[in-house]
Enzyme design. Structure first.
Site, PDB file in Angstrom:
ATOM      1  N   HIS A  46     152.373 -24.484 100.868  1.00 19.32           N
ATOM      2  CA  HIS A  46     151.635 -25.603 101.465  1.00 19.32           C
ATOM      3  C   HIS A  46     152.559 -26.578 102.188  1.00 19.32           C
ATOM      4  CE1 HIS A  46     148.044 -24.951  98.481  1.00 19.32           C
ATOM      5  NE2 HIS A  46     148.119 -24.039  99.422  1.00 19.32           N
ATOM      6  N   GLU A  90     145.431 -27.034  80.226  1.00 22.43           N
ATOM      7  CA  GLU A  90     144.188 -26.522  79.640  1.00 22.43           C
ATOM      8  C   GLU A  90     143.778 -25.304  80.459  1.00 22.43           C
ATOM      9  OE1 GLU A  90     142.986 -30.183  80.872  1.00 22.43           O
ATOM     10  OE2 GLU A  90     143.064 -29.302  82.868  1.00 22.43           O
ATOM     11  N   ASN A 112     153.443 -26.882  95.735  1.00 20.97           N
ATOM     12  CA  ASN A 112     153.903 -28.275  95.755  1.00 20.97           C
ATOM     13  C   ASN A 112     154.737 -28.558  96.994  1.00 20.97           C
ATOM     14  OD1 ASN A 112     152.683 -28.344  93.311  1.00 20.97           O
ATOM     15  ND2 ASN A 112     154.567 -28.250  92.111  1.00 20.97           N
ATOM     16  N   CYS A 167     157.105 -29.872 114.985  1.00 21.96           N
ATOM     17  CA  CYS A 167     156.733 -30.262 116.348  1.00 21.96           C
ATOM     18  C   CYS A 167     155.317 -29.761 116.651  1.00 21.96           C
ATOM     19  CB  CYS A 167     157.746 -29.662 117.321  1.00 21.96           C
ATOM     20  SG  CYS A 167     157.250 -29.760 119.044  1.00 21.96           S
TER      21      CYS A 167
HETATM   22  N1  APR Z   1     151.726 -29.368  82.217  1.00 22.31           N
HETATM   23  C1  APR Z   1     150.989 -28.287  82.603  1.00 22.31           C
HETATM   24  N2  APR Z   1     149.890 -28.401  83.360  1.00 22.31           N
HETATM   25  C2  APR Z   1     149.506 -29.633  83.732  1.00 22.31           C
HETATM   26  C3  APR Z   1     150.212 -30.796  83.373  1.00 22.31           C
HETATM   27  C4  APR Z   1     151.370 -30.631  82.558  1.00 22.31           C
HETATM   28  N3  APR Z   1     152.112 -31.651  82.165  1.00 22.31           N
HETATM   29  N4  APR Z   1     149.564 -31.872  83.899  1.00 22.31           N
HETATM   30  C5  APR Z   1     148.510 -31.405  84.555  1.00 22.31           C
HETATM   31  N5  APR Z   1     148.454 -30.050  84.467  1.00 22.31           N
HETATM   32  C6  APR Z   1     147.475 -29.134  85.054  1.00 22.31           C
HETATM   33  C7  APR Z   1     146.076 -29.699  85.140  1.00 22.31           C
HETATM   34  O1  APR Z   1     145.364 -29.436  83.946  1.00 22.31           O
HETATM   35  C8  APR Z   1     145.497 -28.942  86.341  1.00 22.31           C
HETATM   36  O2  APR Z   1     144.881 -27.730  85.913  1.00 22.31           O
HETATM   37  O3  APR Z   1     147.883 -28.896  86.378  1.00 22.31           O
HETATM   38  C9  APR Z   1     146.731 -28.609  87.174  1.00 22.31           C
HETATM   39  C10 APR Z   1     146.862 -29.420  88.459  1.00 22.31           C
HETATM   40  O4  APR Z   1     145.778 -29.116  89.283  1.00 22.31           O
HETATM   41  P1  APR Z   1     145.601 -29.789  90.714  1.00 22.31           P
HETATM   42  O5  APR Z   1     145.784 -31.259  90.605  1.00 22.31           O
HETATM   43  O6  APR Z   1     144.313 -29.283  91.268  1.00 22.31           O
HETATM   44  O7  APR Z   1     146.834 -29.258  91.564  1.00 22.31           O
HETATM   45  P2  APR Z   1     147.037 -27.862  92.297  1.00 22.31           P
HETATM   46  O8  APR Z   1     146.345 -26.762  91.569  1.00 22.31           O
HETATM   47  O9  APR Z   1     148.496 -27.716  92.546  1.00 22.31           O
HETATM   48  O10 APR Z   1     146.309 -28.122  93.671  1.00 22.31           O
HETATM   49  C11 APR Z   1     146.327 -27.101  94.637  1.00 22.31           C
HETATM   50  O11 APR Z   1     145.248 -28.479  96.237  1.00 22.31           O
HETATM   51  O12 APR Z   1     144.938 -30.517  97.236  1.00 22.31           O
HETATM   52  C12 APR Z   1     145.526 -29.302  97.346  1.00 22.31           C
HETATM   53  O13 APR Z   1     147.297 -28.705  98.736  1.00 22.31           O
HETATM   54  C13 APR Z   1     147.000 -29.343  97.521  1.00 22.31           C
HETATM   55  O14 APR Z   1     148.680 -27.808  96.710  1.00 22.31           O
HETATM   56  C14 APR Z   1     147.526 -28.544  96.353  1.00 22.31           C
HETATM   57  C15 APR Z   1     146.358 -27.656  96.014  1.00 22.31           C
END
Ligand code: APR
Length: 239
Positions: free
Chosen positions: A115, A209, A91, A123
């Site tokens: 990330h 999930e 994040n 810069c």
């Molecule tokens: N509690 C637990 N899990 C949750 C919740 C919640 N309240 N809400 C959503 N999720 C889960 C979703 O089910 C999903 O599996 O969090 C996950 C979020 O997935 P992504 O949106 O794909 O995010 P992330 O895995 O952090 O993405 C990775 O992708 O776009 C790039 O650089 C960006 O750091 C990011 C990377």
């Protein structure tokens, strides 16, 4: 069993209940933009105004959100954990940082934003990084180099995530690996669980999930992070 060396990986799901949209949900963070238009070096070269505006909005949004019970539970764990503890987050928000500032961590703890961070700028000429809270202009002169601009300190698609050598070293000695709120869709973050398994670590997934890589985990705890993470931390601290 007691554990000495803990690595936790977090993703957008841990910040979802604070009001930061996740990436791959229907109401995704991309605000109508395709990833290639806002999160690649090519996009920044082609349309720096669009890219800066996108990250300026996200940076401003941080003023409207607060750490939630899951961030705070991990901060408490960091304060009470006796061994090594590396928290790796995908994040770019500062919610872990704020939670840890409220509950200072024990020695042996580090936090890596693999990330990048919205509250930093980099810069383009020297690579130097500084704290940044304001909007960035389209071509913001760098204070570090006459030929440089300040760009968001964000790892875009096609760029190398940060501090991978530190993450690799921690995974080699880790005996407990926990993945929280990540879809497992983006590498190399999605591959950290395999590295931990090779080192013999127990692996746990906490997510709304089962993720794409759910089979890699010895245990899965499913539900909202603000419920599952505090429960898990309490269990871990009672061992
Ligand atoms: N509690 C637990 N899990 C949750 C919740 C919640 N309240 N809400 C959503 N999720 C889960 C979703 O089910 C999903 O599996 O969090 C996950 C979020 O997935 P992504 O949106 O794909 O995010 P992330 O895995 O952090 O993405 C990775 O992708 O776009 C790039 O650089 C960006 O750091 C990011 C990377």
């Amino acid at each position: 069993m007691t554990y000495n060396s803990l690595v936790i990986l977090t993703g957008a799901g841990i910040s979802a209940e604070s009001g930061v949209p996740t990436f791959r949900a229907d109401d995704g963070l991309w605000m109508g933009h395709r990833i290639e238009d806002v999160a690649t070096p090519e996009a920044y070269a082609r349309d720096p105004a669009l890219v800066q505006d996108f990250y300026n909005k996200r940076r401003r949004q941080l003023g409207e959100v607060q750490p939630n019970a899951a961030h705070r539970a991990l901060a408490e764990l960091a304060a009470r954990w006796k061994g090594d503890f590396l928290l790796v987050t995908q994040n770019v928000d500062d919610l872990h940082d704020r939670a840890h500032a409220e509950t200072p961590p024990a020695t042996g703890f580090s936090l890596i934003h693999m990330h990048g961070e919205l509250l930093k700028a980099r810069c383009t000429a020297s690579g130097r990084v500084c704290d940044w809270v304001e909007d960035l202009d389209v071509r913001h002169d760098s204070p570090f180099h006459p030929d440089g601009w300040l760009r968001p300190h964000i790892v875009w698609f096609g760029e190398m995530p940060l501090a991978m050598h530190v993450i690799d070293a921690a995974l080699e000695r880790c005996d407990l690996f926990v993945s929280i709120g990540t879809s497992g869709a983006v590498y190399p973050a999605a591959g950290l669980v395999q590295q931990a398994r090779r080192a013999g670590a127990r692996t746990v997934e906490i997510n709304l999930e089962p993720s794409q890589g759910a089979r890699q985990f010895d245990e899965g705890l499913y539900g909202p992070a603000t419920e599952r993470v505090p429960e898990f931390v309490e269990r871990l601290l009672q061992r």
